[in-house]
Write an enzyme that holds these catalytic residues in place. Structure first.
Site, PDB file in Angstrom:
ATOM      1  CB  ALA A  69      25.763 -10.304 -25.754  1.00  0.00           C
ATOM      2  CG  HIS A 104      18.754 -26.509 -23.069  1.00  0.00           C
ATOM      3  ND1 HIS A 104      18.341 -25.176 -22.208  1.00  0.00           N
ATOM      4  CD2 HIS A 104      19.027 -27.391 -21.055  1.00  0.00           C
ATOM      5  CE1 HIS A 104      18.475 -24.962 -20.321  1.00  0.00           C
ATOM      6  NE2 HIS A 104      18.638 -26.607 -20.564  1.00  0.00           N
ATOM      7  CB  CYS A 108      10.752 -45.747 -36.666  1.00  0.00           C
ATOM      8  SG  CYS A 108      11.627 -44.586 -37.563  1.00  0.00           S
ATOM      9  CG  ASN A 163      21.483 -19.925 -26.793  1.00  0.00           C
ATOM     10  OD1 ASN A 163      20.564 -20.111 -26.001  1.00  0.00           O
ATOM     11  ND2 ASN A 163      21.866 -18.761 -27.297  1.00  0.00           N
TER      12      ASN A 163
HETATM   13  P1  NAD Z   1      16.174 -16.050 -20.760  1.00  0.00           P
HETATM   14  O1  NAD Z   1      14.812 -15.657 -22.031  1.00  0.00           O
HETATM   15  O2  NAD Z   1      15.858 -16.380 -20.169  1.00  0.00           O
HETATM   16  O3  NAD Z   1      17.169 -14.816 -20.684  1.00  0.00           O
HETATM   17  C1  NAD Z   1      17.066 -14.566 -21.698  1.00  0.00           C
HETATM   18  C2  NAD Z   1      18.470 -12.877 -21.250  1.00  0.00           C
HETATM   19  O4  NAD Z   1      19.534 -12.335 -22.099  1.00  0.00           O
HETATM   20  C3  NAD Z   1      17.695 -11.992 -19.510  1.00  0.00           C
HETATM   21  O5  NAD Z   1      18.269 -11.976 -18.904  1.00  0.00           O
HETATM   22  C4  NAD Z   1      17.699 -10.678 -20.899  1.00  0.00           C
HETATM   23  O6  NAD Z   1      18.025  -9.272 -20.086  1.00  0.00           O
HETATM   24  C5  NAD Z   1      18.955 -10.787 -21.778  1.00  0.00           C
HETATM   25  N1  NAD Z   1      19.515  -9.938 -22.519  1.00  0.00           N
HETATM   26  C6  NAD Z   1      18.652  -9.813 -23.404  1.00  0.00           C
HETATM   27  N2  NAD Z   1      18.933  -8.813 -24.770  1.00  0.00           N
HETATM   28  C7  NAD Z   1      20.502  -9.132 -24.237  1.00  0.00           C
HETATM   29  C8  NAD Z   1      21.233  -8.377 -25.290  1.00  0.00           C
HETATM   30  N3  NAD Z   1      20.911  -8.526 -26.397  1.00  0.00           N
HETATM   31  N4  NAD Z   1      22.740  -9.218 -24.575  1.00  0.00           N
HETATM   32  C9  NAD Z   1      23.358  -9.226 -23.088  1.00  0.00           C
HETATM   33  N5  NAD Z   1      21.773 -10.315 -22.616  1.00  0.00           N
HETATM   34  C10 NAD Z   1      20.668  -9.891 -23.408  1.00  0.00           C
HETATM   35  O7  NAD Z   1      17.315 -17.212 -22.051  1.00  0.00           O
HETATM   36  P2  NAD Z   1      17.863 -18.200 -21.035  1.00  0.00           P
HETATM   37  O8  NAD Z   1      17.760 -18.204 -19.748  1.00  0.00           O
HETATM   38  O9  NAD Z   1      18.680 -19.450 -22.386  1.00  0.00           O
HETATM   39  O10 NAD Z   1      16.384 -19.709 -20.602  1.00  0.00           O
HETATM   40  C11 NAD Z   1      15.846 -19.822 -21.631  1.00  0.00           C
HETATM   41  C12 NAD Z   1      15.587 -20.979 -21.998  1.00  0.00           C
HETATM   42  O11 NAD Z   1      15.036 -21.469 -23.898  1.00  0.00           O
HETATM   43  C13 NAD Z   1      16.984 -21.915 -22.571  1.00  0.00           C
HETATM   44  O12 NAD Z   1      16.541 -23.230 -22.547  1.00  0.00           O
HETATM   45  C14 NAD Z   1      17.382 -21.745 -23.886  1.00  0.00           C
HETATM   46  O13 NAD Z   1      17.467 -22.653 -24.200  1.00  0.00           O
HETATM   47  C15 NAD Z   1      16.041 -21.312 -24.309  1.00  0.00           C
HETATM   48  N6  NAD Z   1      15.695 -20.427 -25.806  1.00  0.00           N
HETATM   49  C16 NAD Z   1      16.690 -20.453 -26.572  1.00  0.00           C
HETATM   50  C17 NAD Z   1      16.802 -19.931 -27.715  1.00  0.00           C
HETATM   51  C18 NAD Z   1      18.089 -20.081 -28.741  1.00  0.00           C
HETATM   52  O14 NAD Z   1      18.497 -20.610 -28.939  1.00  0.00           O
HETATM   53  N7  NAD Z   1      18.227 -19.035 -29.455  1.00  0.00           N
HETATM   54  C19 NAD Z   1      15.918 -18.563 -27.852  1.00  0.00           C
HETATM   55  C20 NAD Z   1      14.488 -18.401 -26.608  1.00  0.00           C
HETATM   56  C21 NAD Z   1      14.555 -19.356 -25.890  1.00  0.00           C
HETATM   57 ZN    ZN Z   2       9.762 -43.290 -38.191  1.00  0.00          ZN
END
Ligand code: NAD
Ligand code: ZN
Length: 254
Positions: free
Chosen positions: A232, A119, A130, A102
């Site tokens: 979670a 990430h 720059c 995240n």
């Molecule tokens: P993903 O979106 O691919 O998958 C999310 C997973 O979380 C799913 O398997 C889903 O079933 C599960 N999920 C949803 N709600 C949940 C809960 N309340 N409790 C437990 N599990 C739950 O996410 P990913 O695998 O992290 O990959 C997505 C990419 O996107 C990552 O690289 C991330 O950097 C980026 N991203 C980041 C954010 C953030 O910073 N919050 C948000 C969106 C995407």
């Molecule tokens: Zn600049």
């Protein structure tokens, strides 16, 4: 059959080196939509189109329309009980590090100390011309295309699809995966590599895998030892409570 929360708690109590990998799912209960398994933002913006680095270079204004919406949500978001439970596990001495995919900074805001941002981070931005760095709070994101004082386009320091993982974060995460005797995977669909390879690497070195997710993933039937199905924000506090109970009964019995 043993209650999986009790089973996970006893594995963690006996662990020597617990590491957690978190994904977008852990921040869903803070109001930030994940890529998969949720509606909303990503119905409007196809993540693979908008989160690809070539899209940013070709049409930064278009990608900024998505970033602006994401920032408006994430800058106002607060850590949820799942983030706090992981911070507590570190404080208790069990959790050695969090590797997070995240970019929302919520683990740090919940008090976690050792957080590897696999990430990158949305909290800083770099000028494409720059290379000057800016903090997000010093940037006006409400203009169509946020720019540096030199006129160059600002890009958040997050890893877009097609970009390299920051080498230090990659090295440190791979070391952690090798050292872990218990590896916990929380709220990730485990489809984005190389992050999804970390629990596999840990398993190959003999780690036990605890997975927390609303849904089954490709890890569940292949390498997961204990699957805790649910939110979670509900499961992690229950797990911490169970670990504390065990610690108390250890003291009571001694
Ligand atoms: P993903 O979106 O691919 O998958 C999310 C997973 O979380 C799913 O398997 C889903 O079933 C599960 N999920 C949803 N709600 C949940 C809960 N309340 N409790 C437990 N599990 C739950 O996410 P990913 O695998 O992290 O990959 C997505 C990419 O996107 C990552 O690289 C991330 O950097 C980026 N991203 C980041 C954010 C953030 O910073 N919050 C948000 C969106 C995407
Ligand atoms: Zn600049």
């Amino acid at each position: 059959m043993k209650d999986p929360i009790k089973e996970a708690a006893s594995i963690i109590r006996e662990s020597k080196y617990l590491v957690a990998l978190t994904g977008a799912g852990i921040s869903v209960e803070s109001g930030i939509p994940a890529f998969r398994g949720s509606q909303g933002l990503w119905d409007k913006y196809d993540p693979f189109e908008y989160a690809h680095i070539s899209s940013f270079y070709n049409n930064p204004k278009k990608v900024w329309s998505m970033l602006r919406e994401l920032y408006r949500i994430s800058l106002n978001a607060k850590p949820n009980p799942a983030h706090y439970a992981l911070s507590r596990l570190e404080e208790m001495g069990f959790l050695k590090a969090i590797i997070t995919q995240n970019v929302d900074g919520l683990h740090q805001r919940a008090g976690s100390k050792r957080v590897i941002e696999f990430h990158g981070s949305g909290e800083t931005l770099t000028c494409l011309d720059c290379r000057k760095k800016y903090k997000i709070y010093d940037v006006d994101i409400n203009v169509p295309l946020p720019k540096c004082s030199c006129g160059g386009v600002l890009k958040p320091d997050i890893v877009f699809f097609g970009e390299m993982i920051p080498p230090e974060a990659l090295d440190e995460s791979m070391n952690l995966a090798r050292c872990a005797d218990v590896f916990m995977v929380v709220g990730t669909s485990a489809q984005v590599y190389p992050a999804a390879g970390l629990p596999i690497m840990a398993k190959e070195r003999g780690a036990r895998i605890i997975e927390i997710n609303l849904e089954l993933t490709q890890l569940t039937s292949s390498i997961t030892d204990v699957f805790l199905q649910g939110r979670a924000g509900e499961i992690l506090p229950l797990l911490v409570g169970e670990i504390l109970k065990g610690n108390r009964s250890k003291v009571d019995n001694s």
